[in-house]
Scaffold this motif. Sequence first.
Motif, mmCIF file in Angstrom:
data_model
loop_
_atom_site.group_PDB
_atom_site.id
_atom_site.type_symbol
_atom_site.label_atom_id
_atom_site.label_comp_id
_atom_site.label_asym_id
_atom_site.label_seq_id
_atom_site.Cartn_x
_atom_site.Cartn_y
_atom_site.Cartn_z
ATOM 1 N N SER A 87 -3.995 7.431 -2.116
ATOM 2 C CA SER A 87 -5.280 6.924 -1.624
ATOM 3 C C SER A 87 -5.908 7.943 -0.691
ATOM 4 O O SER A 87 -5.214 8.568 0.130
ATOM 5 C CB SER A 87 -5.087 5.593 -0.883
ATOM 6 N N GLN A 88 -7.209 8.122 -0.825
ATOM 7 C CA GLN A 88 -7.943 8.980 0.096
ATOM 8 C C GLN A 88 -8.291 8.218 1.370
ATOM 9 O O GLN A 88 -8.735 8.812 2.352
ATOM 10 C CB GLN A 88 -9.218 9.500 -0.565
ATOM 11 N N ASP A 89 -8.097 6.912 1.355
ATOM 12 C CA ASP A 89 -8.500 6.078 2.481
ATOM 13 C C ASP A 89 -7.369 5.816 3.469
ATOM 14 O O ASP A 89 -7.590 5.648 4.658
ATOM 15 C CB ASP A 89 -9.031 4.721 1.987
ATOM 16 N N ILE A 90 -6.134 5.766 2.958
ATOM 17 C CA ILE A 90 -4.991 5.423 3.800
ATOM 18 C C ILE A 90 -3.966 6.541 3.680
ATOM 19 O O ILE A 90 -3.487 6.839 2.582
ATOM 20 C CB ILE A 90 -4.375 4.078 3.371
ATOM 21 N N ALA A 114 -23.306 6.987 9.419
ATOM 22 C CA ALA A 114 -22.316 8.062 9.408
ATOM 23 C C ALA A 114 -21.396 7.895 8.215
ATOM 24 O O ALA A 114 -21.420 6.863 7.532
ATOM 25 C CB ALA A 114 -21.520 8.060 10.715
ATOM 26 N N GLU A 115 -20.591 8.918 7.971
ATOM 27 C CA GLU A 115 -19.570 8.816 6.932
ATOM 28 C C GLU A 115 -18.619 7.670 7.293
ATOM 29 O O GLU A 115 -18.289 7.473 8.461
ATOM 30 C CB GLU A 115 -18.785 10.121 6.818
ATOM 31 N N LEU A 116 -18.197 6.935 6.293
ATOM 32 C CA LEU A 116 -17.283 5.818 6.523
ATOM 33 C C LEU A 116 -15.884 6.359 6.814
ATOM 34 O O LEU A 116 -15.262 6.967 5.956
ATOM 35 C CB LEU A 116 -17.256 4.905 5.301
ATOM 36 N N PRO A 117 -15.374 6.130 8.040
ATOM 37 C CA PRO A 117 -14.020 6.608 8.353
ATOM 38 C C PRO A 117 -12.979 5.892 7.502
ATOM 39 O O PRO A 117 -13.139 4.720 7.165
ATOM 40 C CB PRO A 117 -13.860 6.236 9.841
ATOM 41 N N PRO A 118 -11.900 6.586 7.139
ATOM 42 C CA PRO A 118 -10.870 5.963 6.303
ATOM 43 C C PRO A 118 -10.330 4.658 6.878
ATOM 44 O O PRO A 118 -9.986 3.749 6.121
ATOM 45 C CB PRO A 118 -9.776 7.042 6.250
ATOM 46 N N ALA A 119 -10.243 4.539 8.205
ATOM 47 C CA ALA A 119 -9.663 3.337 8.807
ATOM 48 C C ALA A 119 -10.441 2.079 8.449
ATOM 49 O O ALA A 119 -9.879 0.986 8.408
ATOM 50 C CB ALA A 119 -9.600 3.499 10.322
ATOM 51 N N TYR A 120 -11.736 2.234 8.171
ATOM 52 C CA TYR A 120 -12.551 1.074 7.842
ATOM 53 C C TYR A 120 -12.226 0.535 6.454
ATOM 54 O O TYR A 120 -12.598 -0.577 6.112
ATOM 55 C CB TYR A 120 -14.037 1.436 7.894
ATOM 56 N N ARG A 121 -11.553 1.328 5.656
ATOM 57 C CA ARG A 121 -11.350 0.963 4.258
ATOM 58 C C ARG A 121 -10.054 0.200 4.027
ATOM 59 O O ARG A 121 -9.703 -0.072 2.883
ATOM 60 C CB ARG A 121 -11.369 2.236 3.407
ATOM 61 N N THR A 122 -9.329 -0.140 5.089
ATOM 62 C CA THR A 122 -8.103 -0.896 4.896
ATOM 63 C C THR A 122 -8.387 -2.272 4.304
ATOM 64 O O THR A 122 -7.523 -2.866 3.664
ATOM 65 C CB THR A 122 -7.342 -1.065 6.221
ATOM 66 N N ALA A 123 -9.597 -2.783 4.513
ATOM 67 C CA ALA A 123 -9.965 -4.081 3.956
ATOM 68 C C ALA A 123 -10.354 -3.975 2.483
ATOM 69 O O ALA A 123 -10.368 -4.989 1.777
ATOM 70 C CB ALA A 123 -11.112 -4.707 4.758
ATOM 71 N N LEU A 124 -10.680 -2.773 2.022
ATOM 72 C CA LEU A 124 -11.052 -2.547 0.622
ATOM 73 C C LEU A 124 -10.401 -1.248 0.151
ATOM 74 O O LEU A 124 -11.087 -0.261 -0.117
ATOM 75 C CB LEU A 124 -12.579 -2.481 0.464
ATOM 76 N N PRO A 125 -9.076 -1.231 0.068
ATOM 77 C CA PRO A 125 -8.397 0.013 -0.289
ATOM 78 C C PRO A 125 -8.700 0.456 -1.708
ATOM 79 O O PRO A 125 -8.855 -0.354 -2.609
ATOM 80 C CB PRO A 125 -6.907 -0.350 -0.133
ATOM 81 N N ARG A 126 -8.780 1.769 -1.875
ATOM 82 C CA ARG A 126 -8.989 2.359 -3.192
ATOM 83 C C ARG A 126 -7.908 3.399 -3.436
ATOM 84 O O ARG A 126 -7.328 3.930 -2.508
ATOM 85 C CB ARG A 126 -10.376 3.005 -3.267
ATOM 86 N N GLY A 127 -7.646 3.683 -4.693
ATOM 87 C CA GLY A 127 -6.632 4.668 -5.025
ATOM 88 C C GLY A 127 -5.780 4.204 -6.180
ATOM 89 O O GLY A 127 -6.248 3.499 -7.076
ATOM 90 N N GLU A 128 -4.503 4.591 -6.155
ATOM 91 C CA GLU A 128 -3.571 4.233 -7.213
ATOM 92 C C GLU A 128 -2.330 3.591 -6.606
ATOM 93 O O GLU A 128 -1.954 3.883 -5.469
ATOM 94 C CB GLU A 128 -3.173 5.474 -8.021
ATOM 95 N N GLY A 129 -1.714 2.714 -7.386
ATOM 96 C CA GLY A 129 -0.520 2.058 -6.888
ATOM 97 C C GLY A 129 0.278 1.436 -8.014
ATOM 98 O O GLY A 129 -0.089 1.520 -9.196
ATOM 99 N N THR A 130 1.379 0.808 -7.643
ATOM 100 C CA THR A 130 2.233 0.121 -8.606
ATOM 101 C C THR A 130 2.472 -1.308 -8.138
ATOM 102 O O THR A 130 2.677 -1.550 -6.942
ATOM 103 C CB THR A 130 3.589 0.840 -8.749
ATOM 104 N N PRO A 131 2.439 -2.289 -9.046
ATOM 105 C CA PRO A 131 2.707 -3.677 -8.663
ATOM 106 C C PRO A 131 4.127 -3.807 -8.115
ATOM 107 O O PRO A 131 5.062 -3.215 -8.641
ATOM 108 C CB PRO A 131 2.540 -4.440 -9.979
ATOM 109 N N ALA A 132 4.251 -4.601 -7.028
ATOM 110 C CA ALA A 132 5.558 -4.739 -6.380
ATOM 111 C C ALA A 132 5.881 -6.190 -6.047
ATOM 112 O O ALA A 132 6.626 -6.463 -5.123
ATOM 113 C CB ALA A 132 5.599 -3.878 -5.111
ATOM 114 N N GLY A 133 5.295 -7.124 -6.805
ATOM 115 C CA GLY A 133 5.613 -8.522 -6.563
ATOM 116 C C GLY A 133 4.374 -9.397 -6.477
ATOM 117 O O GLY A 133 3.242 -8.918 -6.610
ATOM 118 N N GLN A 134 4.594 -10.676 -6.236
ATOM 119 C CA GLN A 134 3.519 -11.655 -6.126
ATOM 120 C C GLN A 134 3.597 -12.348 -4.772
ATOM 121 O O GLN A 134 4.667 -12.481 -4.186
ATOM 122 C CB GLN A 134 3.622 -12.700 -7.244
ATOM 123 N N ASP A 135 2.448 -12.801 -4.282
ATOM 124 C CA ASP A 135 2.415 -13.520 -3.007
ATOM 125 C C ASP A 135 1.185 -14.418 -3.007
ATOM 126 O O ASP A 135 0.424 -14.476 -3.990
ATOM 127 C CB ASP A 135 2.380 -12.551 -1.839
#
Length: 202
Positions: free
Chosen positions: A127-130, A91-112
């Motif tokens: 993100s289309q996933d989250i 089946a199509e991969l539901p967005p919830a499954y992609r939390t382990a491999l997020p895709r999209g755009e973002g900005t760095p906000a620190g180190q950990d």
Amino acid sequence: MKRLAPVLALACGWAVPTVALAEPLPVPSVDFSLKAKVQQGAVMDMAHSGSRVRVHISGGKMPSPVLGIIDMQRGKMLMMLPDIPKTAVEAELPPAYRTALPRGEGTPAGQDQVAGNDCTVWKIDKSQDIDTPAFACITPDGIPLRTEVENKGKRHLVYEATALTRGPQNPSLFALPPGTKVMKVPASASGLMQGLGKFLNN
């Protein structure tokens, strides 16, 4: 006058506030395997090679273990359940499954650091996933180690690696067992695949 303000600021050496621009989130550049904790007390074992991902989720409140083989390029998932032997549901991969491999755009906000590995915390802007505000801690070679989603101003952990091993993965991990039949699920019946997503995104 408003138009001259930036010019005057530069001429006088004043600091001009800058806005961080969103960048594509890093994606894995190496093969790896890891163990992670997800929602509802469940445990995920993941193997990643190229665009193929194998996940095995068990424990916690899961009624039975679930094995999935994901094709990230196609956005498809083959799911195998103990109650349906010799059969894989596609089946199509539901967005919830992609939390382990997020895709999209973002900005760095620190180190950990997660599971003994340094990672950059990314604020996921698009993100289309989250579909909620989220933060992901991703290693320099693109491995997501932790994902948090924000709800009513509070962050909730949905995925966090506890052990990571980089290295080639056995191709057999991403192949169906011999004799396995594939049953395709239409989009109208995608609710069958949504159940597991609750363990990754609730």
